[in-house]
Design an enzyme around this catalytic site. Sequence first.
Site, mmCIF file in Angstrom:
data_model
loop_
_atom_site.group_PDB
_atom_site.id
_atom_site.type_symbol
_atom_site.label_atom_id
_atom_site.label_comp_id
_atom_site.label_asym_id
_atom_site.label_seq_id
_atom_site.Cartn_x
_atom_site.Cartn_y
_atom_site.Cartn_z
ATOM 1 N N HIS A 466 17.770 1.571 -14.204
ATOM 2 C CA HIS A 466 16.485 0.869 -14.222
ATOM 3 C C HIS A 466 16.574 -0.487 -14.850
ATOM 4 O O HIS A 466 15.871 -1.409 -14.474
ATOM 5 C CB HIS A 466 15.479 1.704 -14.998
ATOM 6 C CG HIS A 466 15.045 2.873 -14.229
ATOM 7 N ND1 HIS A 466 15.095 4.143 -14.686
ATOM 8 C CD2 HIS A 466 14.604 2.925 -12.977
ATOM 9 C CE1 HIS A 466 14.681 4.941 -13.754
ATOM 10 N NE2 HIS A 466 14.380 4.234 -12.711
ATOM 11 N N GLU A 708 -8.303 4.711 8.880
ATOM 12 C CA GLU A 708 -7.100 5.539 8.704
ATOM 13 C C GLU A 708 -7.213 6.839 9.473
ATOM 14 O O GLU A 708 -6.268 7.619 9.535
ATOM 15 C CB GLU A 708 -6.903 5.909 7.225
ATOM 16 C CG GLU A 708 -7.038 4.762 6.281
ATOM 17 C CD GLU A 708 -6.650 5.132 4.870
ATOM 18 O OE1 GLU A 708 -5.445 5.128 4.590
ATOM 19 O OE2 GLU A 708 -7.541 5.414 4.056
ATOM 20 N N ASP A 732 -1.626 6.302 7.272
ATOM 21 C CA ASP A 732 -2.442 7.492 7.503
ATOM 22 C C ASP A 732 -2.896 7.599 8.951
ATOM 23 O O ASP A 732 -2.948 8.696 9.509
ATOM 24 C CB ASP A 732 -3.656 7.492 6.562
ATOM 25 C CG ASP A 732 -3.279 8.055 5.209
ATOM 26 O OD1 ASP A 732 -2.623 9.107 5.188
ATOM 27 O OD2 ASP A 732 -3.602 7.442 4.181
ATOM 28 N N CYS A 779 -2.933 -2.997 6.472
ATOM 29 C CA CYS A 779 -2.233 -2.958 5.184
ATOM 30 C C CYS A 779 -1.250 -1.788 5.108
ATOM 31 O O CYS A 779 -0.685 -1.518 4.058
ATOM 32 C CB CYS A 779 -3.223 -2.906 4.029
ATOM 33 S SG CYS A 779 -4.306 -1.486 4.095
#
Length: 846
Positions: A466, A708, A732, A779
């Site tokens: 990380h 969606e 979705d 998006c």
Amino acid sequence: MAPDANTAIMPTDLLRPDLLRLNASPAGKEEAIREAAQLLIAAGCIDPAYAASMLRREAVANTFLGHGVAIPHGMVEDRGMVRRSGIAVLQVPGGIEWNPGQTAHLVVAIAAQSDAHIAVLRRLTRLMQDEARLTALFTVTDPAILAAALGEDAPLTTPTTPGSDLTERFDWVVDYPTGLHARPATAWVETARASAARIQVRHGDLVADAKALVALLQLGLRAGDSVVVSAEGEDAVAALARMKATITRLTAREKADAAAAAQKARAPARGWTPPTPLPAVPGIAASPGLAIGPVHVLPRAAVSVPDEPVPLIEGGDRLHEALSLTRQTLKALADDTARRLGPSEAAIFTAHAEILNDTDLVTLACQLMVEGHGVAWSWHQAVERTAAGLAALANPVLAARAADLRDVGQRVLARIDPALRTGGAPDLPDTPCILIAEDLSPSDTAALDMARVIGLATAQGGPTSHTAILARTLGLPAMVAGGAALMELANGTPAILDGQTGRLHLSPAEADTADARAWIAREEARKAEEEARRGLPARTRDGHAMEIGANVNRPDQVAVALSQGAESVGLMRTEFLFLERGDAPSEDEQYETYRGMLTALEGRPLIVRALDIGGDKQVPHLQLPHEENPFLGVRGARLLLRRPELLETQLRALYRAAKDGGAKDGGALSIMFPMITALGEVQALRAACERIRAELDAPAVPLGIMVEVPAAAIQADVLARHVDFFSIGTNDLTQYALAIDRQHPELAAEADSLHPAVLRLIRLTVEGAERHGRWVGVCGGIAGDPFGAALLTGLGVRELSMTPRDIPAVKDRLRGSDLSALKDAAQRALDCETADAVRALDGDAS
Ligand code: PEP
Ligand code: MG
């Protein structure tokens, strides 16, 4: 071990013969708990109501101790229902599923007024080290043997691990170029856990339970090692076949990753070469760039964890809670990273979460608690001992995983006791320095004062740790794995850190420093040119401008998005404000975040999506009821309408931010609602907005909805009359249109958002919106795919919002295209029969 007060009272008082039931076959977990509770009720140990308390406990804590043993007990606040301490044992030879993939054969129900049961737990955890003996207890027919095993407290012989295999087996030679590291090992564990059979992996004399991640890693398997994978139990043959499929399926991916890494290593390092040879500490390149300055060595922060014993039950509660909160945070991080950067970047968080499921690690912590140590101390010891075992394996991959384990361990520790949170800003000199440390956790790295740190060099860690990822995000030159030599440098030694070649050059002469400065100036000029190109609008050759937004959730991510060329934030997923913590943020906290976003955007548009909770985004602290089909359940707008306190708090915070931003910033805010299916939802949400706006005397802001659900796309012409804009959530929309769970391990790859059926729904949405003069954005992930962006432009979409790093390529693609050609391509795509046929059009669409 010397007998103590607990052992002295146990056999007669706690483990009476009438509290043992052999050969039970409850239909499931609930029946098992009730049956065990009944034994305790009959023996006068508990109030009958305590049974319900034990069941409630299961909803909030995991009482599976590991290795076939579960220890159900009641809620802490119900301890008053315990009349006297007792322990009931239900032996279930056939086993019952306690949690998915976890089968209990001994149900040890605990009713404890004090710590009187501690000896039984101690005994259990000891027995867990002797798997053969423990397993024998699952079927033993003589209650005296069971009572004796749980009752006596003689030390067990430490199990040596003779290299024996289970009944079914196959041999395999490790062909993963970097050996068995956490990512493939996590896949092994997942496959193993899906079977009831016992599965083990043997390398020489070392044997690991295939369901335990840390144990697998501790085998220290390297490429070329021979292993035997064996299984025993009901579905052993099928389980072994599945294991083999998983193990061999991963080979291609591991080889491809290694080849990519090797290619990267072969690529000419565009780093800096000193004009005169300088002494240097070599390490591994982690984040490019050159830093010139004195070094500052950070002494290894010795975390001092006090040993403060608490009653065992309380300690267990605190550990469980800390583990589940940490799991929740890691899941949120994985979700967020997967949405922003893709699933492979997110995999490390999934692997970290898996570490927390490791029964060996948790059992070791429990054992230490059972021996009378404090919860934080026990956890810290368990992590340290396990990490030290990994680090000692002289395998660089595993050494890096030791750092990961310590990092996850630290997250849990901070949850157990916030006072043990490390990673506060370290003491740094006033002048900028190159920071040297043994290792840095992500939280350490995130807490660094960037005005005073110009580069990072760590003795440990790997390029995928990380620290390295964060340093790259922060644009800070960094190297890792510099070894012990780094820690021996004197504070103030002048140095030049090259994050591209992974070298720390020491004591440069004046001429070296001047040369390095000239190199930095050249690099900055090159970057500025690159950024200028990103800053250009996404205007097609025939003059059509698309708005390009970024999907960004926090104010501190905005600067990176803008530097990539974002012109707005088209999607702020606010549920991550909830998912990354253990409680719901207050109205004031939310307000600060929204204000922070508006300020960072300096007047550019911001679309905030109201909470989209449910489906794959579960927030345990909201205590939502379990649903069989969460994607088809109370999700997004449906939840907001059922939990007005969530909706109203968020809307108040948003309207306050809009009001305080004044015309400049506040005017840039839009709100949109997720998972809209029906007009009634839009009307109810708009009414709530209007009521809160009026109460606060705030300005009106554009209100949009996400498209969606196919129903919303099909009825777009109806919905468009009632909203100011649409933003299509193609992730979705694709899942619902194609009936493919977006997380499905096998099917998700087929959920292509460029499927003609999805494109037709997008076209319907645009047509419906145009009828009422509304604009449509996208998006979902496909907006960041250059070819997808080209088709969406051709379909009439006006705004695309994506992960910041996708922006430059999308902008380049659109700048090189003509709108007329994109419209043609979109029409051809709509006429295609399959997603593959649509993809085959790539190349024509420009
Ligand atoms: C989408 O569904 O495309 C979307 C952008 O929302 P999320 O990925 O957060 O569900
Ligand atoms: Mg969505």
